[in-house]
Design a protein around this motif. Sequence first.
Motif: not given
Length: 163
Positions: A55-58, A67-70
Amino acid sequence: MQCREGAGDAVLERLERELMLLSRHQVMTHRERDPQRLERSAYLLLSRIDTQGPMSIGQLAEAFGLDTSTVNRQTAALLRCGLAERVADPEGGMARKLRITEEGGRRLAAHRDVNRSCLAQVVAHWSADEVRELEDILVRLNRSAEALEGRHWPRAEDDTGRR
């Protein structure tokens, strides 16, 4: 929001307390049994990737409603520890995906074994029917929560037609 069949505030208060205690017991059990256990976020991320595949981070951020930063910080920790690795998208997409490494798979399996061992001790004096009933109720509770959130957690039994 009112529950059906007369589950009032007192019942919901006791249910909330018992669910809080359940999560506390699980955390305490791991700390006592395995000081090298996976952090909660690592366990959840690895479990999702294990169930769903790379899986991608998104995709992970969407799956967990974070949130993607988390998720980026959490996955960076997995990468540093050698529990996951970045790979090209197996389906040819542009985003790189995260895949569990052999070490990550080993640690995840060990963590699950500890969980099962602890659960076996907790329900040792329960009948098989009582254990199945608890499982059915927890599956129903989790699926209801997933439906409210709009985020389904894939399960192996979804593929095998168990339920």
